[in-house]
Design a protein around this motif. Structure first.
Motif, PDB file in Angstrom:
ATOM      1  N   LEU A 193     -35.651  27.074   3.249  1.00  3.88           N
ATOM      2  CA  LEU A 193     -34.238  27.152   2.866  1.00  3.88           C
ATOM      3  C   LEU A 193     -34.087  27.411   1.369  1.00  3.88           C
ATOM      4  N   THR A 194     -34.914  26.756   0.571  1.00  3.75           N
ATOM      5  CA  THR A 194     -34.843  26.956  -0.874  1.00  3.75           C
ATOM      6  C   THR A 194     -35.234  28.377  -1.247  1.00  3.75           C
ATOM      7  N   ARG A 195     -36.309  28.874  -0.617  1.00  3.41           N
ATOM      8  CA  ARG A 195     -36.720  30.253  -0.888  1.00  3.41           C
ATOM      9  C   ARG A 195     -35.674  31.239  -0.396  1.00  3.41           C
ATOM     10  N   PHE A 196     -35.081  30.936   0.723  1.00  7.07           N
ATOM     11  CA  PHE A 196     -34.072  31.815   1.306  1.00  7.07           C
ATOM     12  C   PHE A 196     -32.816  31.884   0.428  1.00  7.07           C
ATOM     13  N   ALA A 197     -32.405  30.746  -0.122  1.00  3.85           N
ATOM     14  CA  ALA A 197     -31.186  30.705  -0.932  1.00  3.85           C
ATOM     15  C   ALA A 197     -31.416  31.240  -2.334  1.00  3.85           C
ATOM     16  N   GLY A 198     -32.583  30.962  -2.929  1.00  5.45           N
ATOM     17  CA  GLY A 198     -32.836  31.378  -4.295  1.00  5.45           C
ATOM     18  C   GLY A 198     -32.298  30.380  -5.297  1.00  5.45           C
ATOM     19  N   GLU A 199     -32.623  30.602  -6.550  1.00  8.89           N
ATOM     20  CA  GLU A 199     -32.204  29.700  -7.609  1.00  8.89           C
ATOM     21  C   GLU A 199     -30.791  30.046  -8.070  1.00  8.89           C
ATOM     22  N   ASP A 200     -30.056  28.995  -8.379  1.00 13.26           N
ATOM     23  CA  ASP A 200     -28.699  29.158  -8.883  1.00 13.26           C
ATOM     24  C   ASP A 200     -28.761  29.202 -10.401  1.00 13.26           C
ATOM     25  N   THR A 201     -28.529  30.392 -10.981  1.00 10.38           N
ATOM     26  CA  THR A 201     -28.611  30.557 -12.430  1.00 10.38           C
ATOM     27  C   THR A 201     -27.251  30.486 -13.098  1.00 10.38           C
ATOM     28  N   GLY A 202     -26.270  29.957 -12.406  1.00 14.83           N
ATOM     29  CA  GLY A 202     -24.943  29.823 -12.990  1.00 14.83           C
ATOM     30  C   GLY A 202     -24.056  30.979 -12.601  1.00 14.83           C
ATOM     31  N   ALA A 203     -23.562  31.690 -13.607  1.00 16.94           N
ATOM     32  CA  ALA A 203     -22.621  32.784 -13.339  1.00 16.94           C
ATOM     33  C   ALA A 203     -23.293  33.995 -12.729  1.00 16.94           C
ATOM     34  N   GLY A 204     -24.607  34.055 -12.785  1.00 15.93           N
ATOM     35  CA  GLY A 204     -25.297  35.205 -12.208  1.00 15.93           C
ATOM     36  C   GLY A 204     -25.575  36.253 -13.270  1.00 15.93           C
ATOM     37  N   ASP A 205     -26.856  36.428 -13.611  1.00 16.46           N
ATOM     38  CA  ASP A 205     -27.235  37.409 -14.609  1.00 16.46           C
ATOM     39  C   ASP A 205     -27.120  38.813 -14.027  1.00 16.46           C
ATOM     40  N   PRO A 206     -26.731  39.794 -14.845  1.00 16.32           N
ATOM     41  CA  PRO A 206     -26.666  41.170 -14.330  1.00 16.32           C
ATOM     42  C   PRO A 206     -28.065  41.687 -14.034  1.00 16.32           C
ATOM     43  N   VAL A 207     -28.167  42.466 -12.990  1.00 14.22           N
ATOM     44  CA  VAL A 207     -29.440  43.037 -12.590  1.00 14.22           C
ATOM     45  C   VAL A 207     -29.246  44.529 -12.395  1.00 14.22           C
ATOM     46  N   ASP A 208     -30.346  45.245 -12.474  1.00 13.04           N
ATOM     47  CA  ASP A 208     -30.309  46.677 -12.205  1.00 13.04           C
ATOM     48  C   ASP A 208     -30.171  46.894 -10.707  1.00 13.04           C
ATOM     49  N   ILE A 209     -29.296  47.849 -10.357  1.00 13.05           N
ATOM     50  CA  ILE A 209     -29.097  48.149  -8.962  1.00 13.05           C
ATOM     51  C   ILE A 209     -30.332  48.860  -8.442  1.00 13.05           C
ATOM     52  N   VAL A 210     -30.509  48.830  -7.153  1.00 13.36           N
ATOM     53  CA  VAL A 210     -31.649  49.494  -6.551  1.00 13.36           C
ATOM     54  C   VAL A 210     -31.581  50.985  -6.870  1.00 13.36           C
ATOM     55  N   ALA A 354     -26.985  38.858  -3.867  1.00 11.05           N
ATOM     56  CA  ALA A 354     -25.598  38.801  -4.334  1.00 11.05           C
ATOM     57  C   ALA A 354     -25.459  39.439  -5.721  1.00 11.05           C
ATOM     58  N   GLN A 355     -26.437  39.239  -6.590  1.00 11.80           N
ATOM     59  CA  GLN A 355     -26.384  39.864  -7.908  1.00 11.80           C
ATOM     60  C   GLN A 355     -26.479  41.378  -7.804  1.00 11.80           C
ATOM     61  N   HIS A 356     -27.296  41.867  -6.877  1.00 12.42           N
ATOM     62  CA  HIS A 356     -27.373  43.311  -6.668  1.00 12.42           C
ATOM     63  C   HIS A 356     -26.032  43.870  -6.189  1.00 12.42           C
ATOM     64  N   PHE A 357     -25.354  43.155  -5.323  1.00 10.28           N
ATOM     65  CA  PHE A 357     -24.058  43.623  -4.852  1.00 10.28           C
ATOM     66  C   PHE A 357     -23.023  43.574  -5.969  1.00 10.28           C
ATOM     67  N   THR A 358     -23.101  42.573  -6.837  1.00 10.66           N
ATOM     68  CA  THR A 358     -22.192  42.522  -7.975  1.00 10.66           C
ATOM     69  C   THR A 358     -22.435  43.697  -8.916  1.00 10.66           C
ATOM     70  N   ALA A 359     -23.719  44.018  -9.151  1.00  4.14           N
ATOM     71  CA  ALA A 359     -24.042  45.172  -9.989  1.00  4.14           C
ATOM     72  C   ALA A 359     -23.570  46.468  -9.351  1.00  4.14           C
ATOM     73  N   LEU A 360     -23.705  46.565  -8.029  1.00  4.17           N
ATOM     74  CA  LEU A 360     -23.215  47.762  -7.331  1.00  4.17           C
ATOM     75  C   LEU A 360     -21.707  47.899  -7.490  1.00  4.17           C
ATOM     76  N   ALA A 361     -20.986  46.782  -7.387  1.00  4.30           N
ATOM     77  CA  ALA A 361     -19.537  46.833  -7.551  1.00  4.30           C
ATOM     78  C   ALA A 361     -19.152  47.313  -8.938  1.00  4.30           C
ATOM     79  N   GLY A 362     -19.861  46.831  -9.965  1.00  8.01           N
ATOM     80  CA  GLY A 362     -19.552  47.279 -11.319  1.00  8.01           C
ATOM     81  C   GLY A 362     -19.875  48.737 -11.552  1.00  8.01           C
ATOM     82  N   ARG A 363     -20.881  49.240 -10.822  1.00  8.13           N
ATOM     83  CA  ARG A 363     -21.264  50.640 -11.020  1.00  8.13           C
ATOM     84  C   ARG A 363     -20.343  51.604 -10.286  1.00  8.13           C
ATOM     85  N   VAL A 364     -19.883  51.209  -9.129  1.00  4.66           N
ATOM     86  CA  VAL A 364     -19.094  52.124  -8.315  1.00  4.66           C
ATOM     87  C   VAL A 364     -17.602  51.992  -8.584  1.00  4.66           C
TER      88      VAL A 364
END
Length: 880
Positions: A193-210, A354-364
């Motif tokens: 469950l922990t691996r599946f959820a991932g670490e909570d880094t707060g607001a979510g750092d921006p990441v490069d989209i695929v 979720a961070q990838h989807f946020t980055a996609l939203a900002g790009r598109v």
């Protein structure tokens, strides 16, 4: 016949106690709905009923069997009756003297082709001859019921019973159970469950989209499509193109004037400089007009909100062309679902996805024109002037070739003897004169243009060196004259290069380069504005949907964290809230008990006599109260065939007999192989959780495609995620680690038993592949019942079964040993493997009786029918 795929669950009913509560159709339906509802399952289309009863209960519970047979459903109803104990009349007192008539009497209701009976007269749970267990030993019965509750096994047993006389058989079994200790399974579940959820880094750092090449086609069209639409953004006959062409033509004329200025006539005559100055002034005015048009376009290209159709129309009025969307926004929901599946399939945690989807939203997401207004300052008149001054202020760098030519010209012009040595001053004087003339020609206001000192110094140094050489060598006059002519040629080439560089520097300072850069920058800003308007509505919808998906993924991660968080210990004496906890058959007196057995009514201690021998298979044993509540929801506490309280076991894991597989409570036909977990355990469980999450989000993608991915759809999806996570936990505890969850799985093969459990599947292959002899199984029949079985060895039917996830390993082991076994049953459960032998009864042992009921019940309804008066009509020769 009902296939295992049609059946999702087996409904288990125990008629040995509490049968009177199932006296109406509605009571039966309520009991079924309660059991399936707590398991998170809907009403079955093909009901499968596993009923536990005694031989005497076949006639005593005719009404209940009649209600089960008439259970309303879309498909056919299947009933498998597990009879425990000897038939009536088997004993005559305590002398074990057998009566001659030991027939099994059943009502005609159970003679249907959809019904089968398995008669286990004695569960044979004792491992030694001195150990005397009850015929319906609860610990052994719980295992047998658990096995028959697997839909694959249920259907296969029922199919085989149909091939036997009267559809009745006595079972013989040999089972191997492979599982994990409770604490290992619980720890692996939490780590997954922990691996599946991932670490909570707060607001979510921006990441490069695929990378764009890996984006699904619907999303790639929105992300990269606008970048390829930047060509031809100005209409040929529009205002924008006219203003741009006018400014560009002025700059082109200025470039032509600059070419003329760089020649020797430009150095000698001021007219060419004046023409360049006029063209640059006109270019500045034209650039200002184009800049004003760009500003109007940005102000009319959408406000704080996204670009709209009205803003697109205003751009068209300015001569800008916004390409059509070309149906680029279709299948956005499908693309988002495919992207989520790709990222989760790559093993990324939910929060990372979720961070990838946020980055996609900002790009598109389209950018409104007003958001680009601040970039006009980079191309303003002040910026052009500042850039020109910066370039003009840069120090001039004299090329080395020019310095070499100046020095060589001075040297060759100085090869004279006295008094002709004065001719050596010709070359340096020429360099000084040209420097003064060029600086004055490029004067700006009161300040003369800068002119490099290097060539003059080099010419003087070369002349001094030439004079020194001539004084020492005494060359003839013709050599000095020739050197002077050659030096003058070098001087002319050096001067031409110096003037060209000075004119270029001066023109750059006047703004030729800065004006061209500003024009291109303003045009690029227009092109970007047009690109942002391309498919604006579709891209805005994609961005909103991507952010919604990101929020849903983060909510799913929070639900996974809640599942992984340990619950506080329940207060002592707190019980469950299941509606059937008081009716648990393990804690109730057996229907086979007699007053001589020592069980007295109202004796609480004796009423829980089975707790000392029952098999604990619930996470409560290690204090996992959260799992206990989930089990309440999915089948009871822990259900009508679950295990008793963990208080019946030792506190330490090393003292728990079931973990070693050698405890006295385990029946002798059951071997347990307990692993400590393999290297792929946590990764596999995390993959199962990803499949579970995708299954939970399946309805949400439909809402995205319909444009209804609002708060209601998100709340429903979050609720479904929580339910399916609890269902996944229930599946893990009840069906083991080897069985994949009942949700759409990926196409990758599940890992081996060694990778999951740390055990070897060879033992399973050896057990399932044994020869069909009587020594391979333990016959679950009492001695007196054994006389009622068929003596024909070929009459028995065998069922070989093993977990479907081990099919490849087992078949490979069989091929290696050279003795493959055909027609093995590969089950959906990953816990049990082994052999079942169904031995038919002798002819004449089973009597079928016709129930006699009153006609008063003819007017009853299906919803609430009166209880008919049921009696058994026996033959004259029946002796009980």
């Amino acid at each position: 016949m009902t296939s295992p795929e049609d059946a999702t669950a087996v409904v288990r009913l125990d008629l040995r106690a509490g049968a009177a509560a199932l006296a109406t159709t509605q009571a039966v339906r309520d009991r079924v709905a309660e059991q399936l509802g707590r398991a998170g399952l809907p009403e079955p289309d093909y009901p499968l009923f596993l009923v536990t009863d005694t031989p005497a209960g076949l006639t005593d519970h005719q009404l209940q069997y009649e209600l089960l047979s008439g259970y309303r459903a879309v498909g056919e109803t299947r009933i498998l009756v597990l009879l425990v104990g000897s038939s009536p009349g088997s004993y005559a007192g305590g002398e074990e003297a057998y009566l001659p008539d030991r027939r099994l009497v059943r009502p005609t209701t159970l003679r249907a082709s959809t019904t089968g009976l398995v008669w286990a007269g004695d569960l044979r749970s004792a491992r030694t001859a001195l150990d005397r267990r009850e015929p319906d030993d609860p610990a052994s019965l719980a295992v047998l019921v658990d096995l028959l509750s697997v839909p694959d096994v249920f259907v296969r047993v029922l199919e085989n019973l149909r091939k036997l006389p009267d559809s009745i058989a006595a079972p013989g079994v040999r089972l191997l159970e492979q599982d994990l200790p409770t604490e290992v399974r619980d720890r692996a579940w939490r780590d997954a469950l922990t691996r599946f959820a991932g670490e909570d880094t707060g607001a979510g750092d921006p990441v490069d989209i695929v990378p764009d090449s890996r984006l699904p086609e619907p999303l790639r069209a929105l992300v990269t499509g606008r970048d390829s639409r930047g060509q031809g953004h100005r209409r040929p006959d529009g205002q924008a193109n006219l203003a741009h062409r006018t400014c560009a033509e002025s700059l082109d004329r200025a470039d032509e004037d600059l070419v003329a200025l760089r020649s020797f006539p430009g150095l000698l005559h001021p007219a060419r400089r004046d023409a360049l100055e006029a063209d640059l002034h006109q270019a500045r005015e034209d650039l200002g007009g184009f800049r004003a048009l760009v500003e109007r376009a940005l102000q009319g290209g959408g406000g704080a909100a996204a670009p709209t159709a009205e803003a697109t129309a205003r751009l068209g009025a300015l001569g800008l062309r916004v390409p059509a969307a070309d149906r680029a926004g279709e299948r956005v929901g499908e693309g988002l679902r495919e992207l989520a599946g790709t990222l989760l399939g790559d093993g990324l945690a939910l929060r990372s996805v979720a961070q990838h989807f946020t980055a996609l939203a900002g790009r598109v997401e389209p950018v409104p024109g007003t958001a680009l207004l601040h970039r006009l300052a980079d191309h303003s008149e002040e910026s052009v002037t500042r850039g020109s001054a910066t370039e003009y202020a840069a120090p001039l760098r004299t090329p080395g070739a020019v310095l070499l030519m100046a020095g060589a010209a001075g040297l060759l012009g100085g090869l004279w003897q006295w008094p002709a040595v004065l001719a050596a001053l010709v070359v340096p004087v020429l360099f000084v004169v040209v420097a003064l003339l060029g600086a004055n020609r490029l004067r700006t206001g009161w300040r003369a243009a800068r002119w490099t000192m290097g060539p003059r110094v080099a010419a003087v140094a070369g002349a001094v060196a030439g004079a020194a050489v001539a004084y020492a060598a005494d060359p003839p006059l013709w050599l000095g004259g020739t050197g002077l002519i050659v030096g003058l040629g070098l001087t002319a080439e050096a001067v031409r290069r110096l003037w060209r560089d000075a004119a270029d520097s001066w023109a750059a300072g006047r703004g030729t380069t800065a004006l061209r850069t500003a024009l291109d920058g303003l045009d690029d800003l227009l092109a970007e504005l047009v690109r942002e308007h391309w498919a604006a509505e579709e891209r805005l919808y994609c961005a909103d949907a991507a952010r919604s998906v990101a929020g849903m993924l983060r909510a799913t991660a929070a639900a996974a964290d809640a599942q992984a968080a340990p619950e506080p210990l329940a207060p002592a004496g707190a019980g469950g809230s299941g509606p059937y906890e008081d009716d648990d058959w393990l804690s109730a007196p057996s229907a086979l008990e007699t007053p001589e057995s020592g069980a007295a009514d109202g004796d609480a201690d004796d009423g829980d006599w089975a707790a000392a021998h029952a098999w604990d298979n619930t996470p409560d044993r290690n204090g996992d109260h959260d799992a206990g509540r989930d089990d309440d929801r999915y089948g009871g506490d822990p259900g009508p065939y679950g295990a008793p309280s963990p208080a019946a076991y030792p506190a330490g894991p090393d003292d728990a007999p079931w973990e070693s597989g050698e405890g006295d409570h385990a029946p002798r036909w059951l071997d347990r192989e307990i692993g400590e977990g393999g290297p792929d355990l946590v990764a596999t469980l995390a993959g199962d959780l990803r499949n579970t999450a995708m299954a939970a989000m399946a309805p949400y993608w439909g809402a995205v495609e319909r444009g209804q991915a609002g708060a209601l759809a998100l709340a429903r999806t979050e609720q479904r995620v929580r339910e399916l996570l609890s269902a996944a936990r229930h599946h893990l505890w009840h069906y083991g680690v080897l069985a994949p969850p009942p949700y759409p799985a990926d196409h990758r093969a599940r890992t081996t038993a060694a990778g999951l459990l740390g055990t070897d599947s060879l033992r399973v292959a050896e057990l399932v592949g044994r020869e069909a002899d009587r020594g391979a199984v333990v016959q679950l029949s009492s001695p007196e019942q054994g006389a009622l079985l068929s003596r024909d060895p070929g009459a028995a039917l065998w069922i070989r079964f093993a977990p479907g996830t081990l099919q490849g390993e087992i078949e490979a082991a069989w091929r290696k040993s050279g003795s493959p076994v055909e027609e093995a049953l590969w089950t959906s459960s990953g816990r049990y493997a082994g052999l079942i032998r169904l031995t038919p009864l002798r002819m004449g042992v089973v009597d079928t009786v016709l129930p006699r009921q009153s006609t008063a019940g003819s007017a009853r309804t299906d919803a609430d029918r009166p209880e008919p008066s049921v009696h058994a009509e026996f033959k004259e020769d029946d002796r009980w």
